[in-house]
Scaffold this motif. Structure first.
Motif, PDB file in Angstrom:
ATOM      1  N   ASP A   1      -5.757   5.315  -3.599  1.00  0.00           N
ATOM      2  CA  ASP A   1      -5.485   4.174  -4.484  1.00  0.00           C
ATOM      3  C   ASP A   1      -5.215   4.441  -5.953  1.00  0.00           C
ATOM      4  OD1 ASP A   1      -5.572   2.487  -2.372  1.00  0.00           O
ATOM      5  OD2 ASP A   1      -7.126   1.250  -3.131  1.00  0.00           O
TER       6      ASP A   1
ATOM      7  N   ARG B   1     -15.293   3.419  -4.375  1.00  0.00           N
ATOM      8  CA  ARG B   1     -14.067   2.718  -4.760  1.00  0.00           C
ATOM      9  C   ARG B   1     -14.326   1.285  -5.215  1.00  0.00           C
ATOM     10  NH1 ARG B   1     -10.081   4.499   0.251  1.00  0.00           N
ATOM     11  NH2 ARG B   1     -10.381   6.763   0.047  1.00  0.00           N
TER      12      ARG B   1
ATOM     13  N   ARG C   1      -5.013   1.642  -7.526  1.00  0.00           N
ATOM     14  CA  ARG C   1      -5.195   0.225  -7.215  1.00  0.00           C
ATOM     15  C   ARG C   1      -4.575  -0.666  -8.278  1.00  0.00           C
ATOM     16  NH1 ARG C   1      -4.955  -3.457  -3.520  1.00  0.00           N
ATOM     17  NH2 ARG C   1      -6.364  -5.220  -3.859  1.00  0.00           N
TER      18      ARG C   1
ATOM     19  N   ARG D   1       0.835  -1.198   0.000  1.00  0.00           N
ATOM     20  CA  ARG D   1       0.000   0.000   0.000  1.00  0.00           C
ATOM     21  C   ARG D   1       0.871   1.250   0.000  1.00  0.00           C
ATOM     22  NH1 ARG D   1      -4.162   1.496   4.925  1.00  0.00           N
ATOM     23  NH2 ARG D   1      -5.243   3.232   3.918  1.00  0.00           N
TER      24      ARG D   1
ATOM     25  N   GLU E   1     -12.098  -0.744  -7.975  1.00  0.00           N
ATOM     26  CA  GLU E   1     -11.436  -1.929  -7.427  1.00  0.00           C
ATOM     27  C   GLU E   1     -11.580  -3.114  -8.374  1.00  0.00           C
ATOM     28  OE1 GLU E   1      -9.446  -4.577  -5.141  1.00  0.00           O
ATOM     29  OE2 GLU E   1      -9.671  -2.468  -4.576  1.00  0.00           O
TER      30      GLU E   1
END
Length: 1006
Positions: free
Chosen positions: A965, A274, A232, A133, A278
């Motif tokens: 992200d 999100r 992401r 992350r 994702e």
């Protein structure tokens, strides 16, 4: 660089080139890559003195642009810039000195600050957690020199980095698969694996606008779906590129399951925006194995040290927790939200008192095993069958009816699940707890209007004593009772749905339950929802709009199958039908007098039940009802009207709009009849709409008492009621007059004048009930002798006709279906002595019993028809008379009965699809509604009362910030620089600013 719509590309390029010319250490050579066509930008580039100007397509990313420029580079180091970067004069000198003084350093990066607010840091080093992350080490903080001692980092922002040319060639440039996100971080990781160091130089400062081709969009990066997707996707790509070869297949296989798990986490974290990014990132990562292979090959060729060398530079869990979640309670003062005071303010005592009153007025319910009478009916004996009735498929009523269940069946299933051992007992508990539950819900709803404990109690008492609520309790209308209990919670959560996803999720569930219990309220509630949307769009410039839109989504998903079925049947009016058992109970007429009573708040022709109490038989002399209503309800109505003359007149007007919507719906509903029982049309129950109107009137009255109802002479005028006796007197008058008005209804059950009854546990005889519990596919034909001499017929499957098994699709049908014709033919043949043998048809259809219900008292034609029917049934071969029961005379089919035929092909797949869609919608709403530590922390720093102006204290900036992200979007100005030369003079330190943060932003949206 790339042309950008938010700022002229030529203007950005001009400023960047001017900043390059102002550098105290000049650039040796300049290469410009134009990503896209822009005549002005091309003219500036041509006149900039650049050694080379390259042109690429608009879709060219920053990594690809760097690769194009690096083919012609021959310097010792490369400085990567974009058109939105503005380095300060000494930036290049400081960066070059860092490379000169430390030969082990491969990459150096400046301190990125926000253009227009250079005291705020955009980036000063990037790291990762153990799972990859991305963590910005100082993103968004005010610059007070607190990080000037930072030097070694794992990675940096890609904008403005100075890279040794040899290192850039060895590392093969930036990874184009990252799509603009984490490019500097990935380059830093690979540089460290190659044995080099990555450092930040705090003295080198560069302003960024956030709209260039490199880095993420926005300063700080915006939370757009595009950026979230890019972040992401970059994280998943890095995870697969960095993983040990033994773990790579497992990580690849777990990508989609991880996306599903993160979907649940995002819903709980109240960030549903999100979820789509994702899944998009996960799907792309699964198929882009070639990019992963190339990334792993670049790492393998350049790697010189172990991965363990990077561990000290990663962010630990404790650092992440401390940096991302500061203790707001200790750092903030003056929070506008005080204590709830549920116990100290008398709320708990009001609920307890209501419970005592409930036991006093309904004492017999404490020993009743089930509740009957009015529109009440038993529930299924098991939870599994409760939920089976709530799904699409064969209906528990009718010969072979297939279709969707009413959404109300799901509400009934939820209720029954609360008492799984004996679901029917939950209705008894609901009636006993109705008064305290009404007080509890109204007390919490009142916390959105006032901080005064006395007024909260006034609202709670006024809501529990509402005429429509007490009428529904005494007449036995479960749907109306549920609506009245749920409306306060809809108000409590719905009024702050724009603030948080938790409130929006909870309000959406309550909204769905209210619409399921009273479909006639749907037009009014949707109209109020539309007004709220407009208000949010104007007053808050759309902030929180998506949360408000979500309010109706679960209701739409739950109602969609029934809506489509009714529209397909050409019966749109049937969508308004009251769910549950169709019962033609007493209510006001649709004439002028009845509508006047509705407008005054009474759903029956006997306002408050005073006519029956005084022995008038339920009818009043002309003019008396209106007088009673005006005398006893006038204080509440006058206070409600005066609410628009207070300082909170806008909130008062909103409450009166709610009252108007409810009253208008009630006036319209009383003249609409869509359901039919035993051949008679039954009008809609207007009491649910009156509950909505009562909520508006009561809320407006509370506002008037809380704020004061003097005319607003000037904005500064404060002529509120005195805080003591006058306000208390007004509240006392309201509660006293309502208590007097409600006295007959409260005592109706004690006087034997309510429609409530003990049971039954089943609408069928005990013999059939026992058989139906073991074999739910055995049906019973129930014959009802009607007053006109006709016979009504209904087929009931299993142990009983139940509350959740009712269907408005059947009750409002305007067409005679093949199933209706078959049932009519069976009934006619059963009660006709000369008809052909129908027993074989009963056996083939799965019907094992015939029940002849008792005739209505005083109906001679009905009794005659019943005698004829009984004679015919006794003479029928294959029917065995079981005997007389309290439910009527019962016959049993003697031979073996074929169980009910399954639903036609395709019904099961349809049912599964509908169930999956509805479960997803409800599960999403439930996960959104679950409170978290973060959501509770945010709620504590927002005012509880809605519509009252207040100041929300600012939140201190965190020491660490995690990039949510991702982001795409690259562009480049790249040029070789020679580090050899005289160092620049030091830049003067920026003026120190006190730590002052902007007002806390609204909770993250989608």
């Amino acid at each position: 660089m790339r042309p950008d719509a938010r700022a002229p590309a030529a203007h950005r390029l001009e400023r960047m080139l001017a900043a390059l010319r102002a550098q105290t250490r000049p650039v040796s050579a300049l290469t410009i890559v134009l990503c896209g066509e822009d005549a002005d930008a091309a003219a500036f580039a041509a006149g900039s003195g650049a050694q080379l100007v390259l042109t690429a397509s608009r879709t060219t990313g920053f990594a690809a642009a760097v690769h194009l420029a690096s083919r012609s580079l021959d310097g010792d180091a490369v400085w990567l810039l974009a058109q939105d970067t503005v380095p300060e004069p000494g930036t290049l000198g400081h960066l070059a000195d860092a490379l000169e003084l430390a030969p082990s350093v491969a990459v150096v990066a400046p301190k990125l600050v926000q253009a227009g607010d250079t005291a705020r840091i955009v980036s000063l080093g990037v790291s990762t957690t153990r799972v990859g992350r991305t963590v910005g080490l100082a993103d968004g903080e005010y610059d007070q020199g607190q990080h000037d001692g930072t030097e070694d980092v794992l990675g940096t922002d890609v904008r403005g980095i100075l890279v040794r040319a040899a290192a850039l060639a060895q590392l093969q440039g930036l990874d184009p698969a990252l799509g603009g996100a984490d490019e500097g971080l990935d380059l830093g990781v690979r540089a460290r694996l190659a044995g080099g160091r990555v450092c930040v130089v705090s003295a080198a400062r560069m302003a960024v606008h956030g709209d260039g081709v490199a880095g993420l969009r926005g300063v700080p990066a915006t939370r757009s779906a595009h950026n979230t997707y890019a972040r992401r996707r970059a994280q998943l790509h890095r995870r697969l590129a960095y993983a040990h070869v033994a773990w790579l297949p497992l990580l690849w296989l777990s990508t989609l399951p991880t996306a599903l798990w993160r979907t649940v986490v995002q819903l709980i974290a109240k960030t549903p925006g999100r979820i789509v990014p994702e899944w998009g990132a996960a799907l792309v990562s699964v198929v882009r194995l070639g990019a992963v292979a190339r990334a792993r090959a670049r790492i393998r060729r350049a790697r010189r040290v172990s991965w363990s060398q990077l561990a000290p530079l990663r962010v630990t869990r404790s650092q992440l927790r401390t940096g991302l979640h500061p203790d707001l309670d200790s750092s903030e003062t003056g929070a506008p939200r005080g204590d709830l005071r549920f116990f100290s303010g008398g709320g708990a005592w009001a609920v307890l008192a209501a419970g005592v009153v409930s036991v006093a007025v309904f004492p017999s319910l404490l020993v009743w095993p089930a509740l009957g009478g009015g529109a009440l009916a038993p529930l299924r004996s098991t939870v599994a069958r409760l939920w089976a009735d709530a799904g699409f498929g064969l209906r528990p009523l009718g010969l072979d009816a297939v279709g969707p269940a009413d959404p109300f069946s799901s509400v009934v299933a939820v209720l029954g699940t609360l008492w799984p051992g004996d679901p029917s007992r939950i209705l008894v508990l609901l009636w006993i707890l109705a008064l305290p539950l009404a007080v509890l819900g109204a007390w919490f709803a009142a916390t959105r209007l006032t901080d005064r404990s006395a007024l909260r109690i006034t609202a709670a008492v006024g809501w529990a004593l509402a005429p429509t609520f007490l009428t529904a309790l005494t007449q036995g209308r479960p749907a109306a009772v549920l609506v009245h209990l749920l409306l306060p919670w809809l108000f409590y959560a719905g009024t702050v749905a724009h603030r948080s996803w938790g409130a929006a999720g909870a309000a959406s569930l309550v909204f769905a339950a209210v619409v399921a219990s009273a479909p006639s309220l749907a037009p009014a509630l949707v109209a109020l929802w539309a007004v709220l949307l407009i208000a949010i769009g104007i007053a808050r410039r759309g902030v929180g709009l998506v949360r408000v839109i979500w309010l109706i989504v679960p209701a739409i998903v739950l109602s969609a199958p029934l809506v489509l079925a009714q529209l397909r049947a050409g019966n749109a009016w049937g969508l308004l039908a009251d769910p549950g058992l169709v019962w033609a109970g007493p209510q006001v007429s649709s004439d002028t007098g009845g509508r006047l009573l509705l407008a005054a708040g009474s759903p029956t022709a006997d306002p408050g039940g005073w006519a029956r109490l005084l022995g008038s038989g339920g009818s009043w002399p002309a003019g008396v009802p209106a007088a009673w209503l005006l005398v006893l309800l006038a204080p509440l109505g006058v206070l409600a009207l005066l609410s628009v003359f207070t300082r909170r007149w806008l909130a008062g007007a909103a409450m009166l709009l709610v009252a108007l919507a409810g009253t208008g719906t009630a006036l319209a509903a009383v003249g609409i009849a869509v359901s039919v029982v035993d051949g008679a049309a039954v009008p809609l129950w207007p009491g649910a709409a009156l509950s909505l109107a009562w909520a508006g009137v009561l809320g407006a009255a509370v506002l008037a008492l809380d704020t004061g109802f003097a005319l607003r002479v000037s904005p500064d005028a404060d002529r509120a009621l005195p805080a003591g006796r006058t306000r208390a007197l007004g509240a006392a008058v309201v509660m006293l007059t309502l208590a007097v008005f409600a006295l007959p209804m409260l005592t109706a059950h004690l006087r034997g004048q309510s429609d409530l009854a003990d049971g039954p546990a089943s609408t069928l005889p005990a013999f059939v009930t026992a058989e139906g519990r073991s074999n739910p596919d055995i049906g019973t034909v129930v014959l009802h002798p009607l007053p006109a001499g006709a016979v009504g017929a209904q087929v009931v499957w299993g142990e009983s006709a139940t509350l959740g098994g009712q269907s408005t699709l059947l009750a409002t049908s305007t067409r005679i279906s093949a199933s209706d014709k078959s049932v009519a033919a069976l009934a006619a043949d059963l009660v006709t002595p000369t008809s052909s043998d129908v027993v074989s048809r009963l056996r083939a259809d799965g019907i094992g019993f015939v029940l002849l219900a008792p005739a209505e008292p005083g109906a001679d034609l009905s009794r005659a028809r019943r005698l004829t029917a009984a004679t015919a049934l006794n003479q029928r071969d294959g029917l065995d008379a079981v005997g007389s029961t309290t439910k009527g005379d019962l016959w049993r089919v003697t031979d073996a009965v074929t169980p009910r035929a399954p639903a036609p092909g395709g019904v099961s797949a349809t049912a599964q699809g509908i169930a999956a869609a509805q479960l997803i919608a409800i599960a999403a709403a439930l996960l959104l509604a679950v409170p978290t530590t973060a959501s509770r922390r945010r709620a504590r720093h927002r005012p509880r009362v809605v519509g009252r102006r207040g100041t929300v204290p600012a939140a201190a900036p965190p020491a660490l910030q995690v990039a949510p992200d991702a982001t795409l979007m690259p562009a480049v100005a790249a040029g070789p620089v020679s580090p050899v030369g005289r160092p620049e003079s030091e830049l003067a330190d920026a003026a120190r600013r006190p730590v002052t943060t902007p007002a806390a932003a609204d909770e993250e949206g989608s």
